[in-house]
Design an enzyme around this catalytic site. Sequence first.
Site, PDB file in Angstrom:
ATOM      1  CB  CYS A   1      -0.930  -0.032   1.209  1.00 57.06           C
ATOM      2  SG  CYS A   1      -1.791   1.510   1.549  1.00 57.06           S
TER       3      CYS A   1
ATOM      4  CB  CYS B   1       0.298   2.039   4.041  1.00 58.25           C
ATOM      5  SG  CYS B   1      -1.370   1.372   3.889  1.00 58.25           S
TER       6      CYS B   1
END
Length: 287
Positions: free
Chosen positions: A38, A41
């Site tokens: 991700c 993230c």
Amino acid sequence: MVEATNDLVEVTAGDFEAAVIEESFRRPVLVDFWADWCSPCQMLMPVLAKLVDEYAGKFRLAKVNSDEQQGLASQFGVRSLPTVMCFRNGKPVDQFMGVQPESAIRAIIDKYLERPSDRIREQALARLEAGDVAGAVENLRAAVATDPEHHDLKIDLARALVQAGDAQGAEQQLNLLPMDVHEQDAVKQLRARLVFAKNANGTDLATLEQAVRDHADDPEALERLAAAYMVAGRSQEAMDLYLKLMQRHRSYNDNAGQKGLLAAFEVLGPRHELVGQYRRRMVSLLY
């Protein structure tokens, strides 16, 4: 990966209870649901790590690898990454998804940090629970004076003032709140309670009950007793009287019976067991 400390921890299903739930009774815990693949993230992590360092122990950051801990992610309804939840006093109280500005994250953390006035508030609420309304009002006034930007204190003080029979003082406290806070359910319910407190006008229940016994069909006596019952927490008796007002005196005080019922529903909340029942009875009288 940022090195783990007591303030930044990797969490699994096995230690979630201790690391997040139990810890949240001591300070806010931000739970960061993330994954290696991700990109957002990875962008968010340095911002969160910076705040961990800056706040120096005032909150904990708990990182949950959602690929490895799919059960936890499912349990808390995580549908996109990153998702960051704030836990306080054993439950999730706030969250955001995606990369957010540092200022927005800081606002969430600050909202749930313990404040010096929180201790006074706890004492006041304990006194209120014990029936010492005057003592609770005194504590809450002191707390508001020391922390005027803590809006929950004003709401608590308004609630205590209603119980003390000071509807005007309660209304003054609510009027001090910012406009966005007025949309909170707690404030809406207090506004509705103020309607009852004003109608009861500080008269004791025994006097109002005697007035209804002496003049059983007097709409003013019925309305004032219904309001006093709501203030006293005797909501079913209050709603029975408001229904009686609707049946016998529909035009009195601009349909005071229906207005009283609607205010009672606001105070009790839509999930209260009596609300659906009395709403149906009210509607049957209207049509």
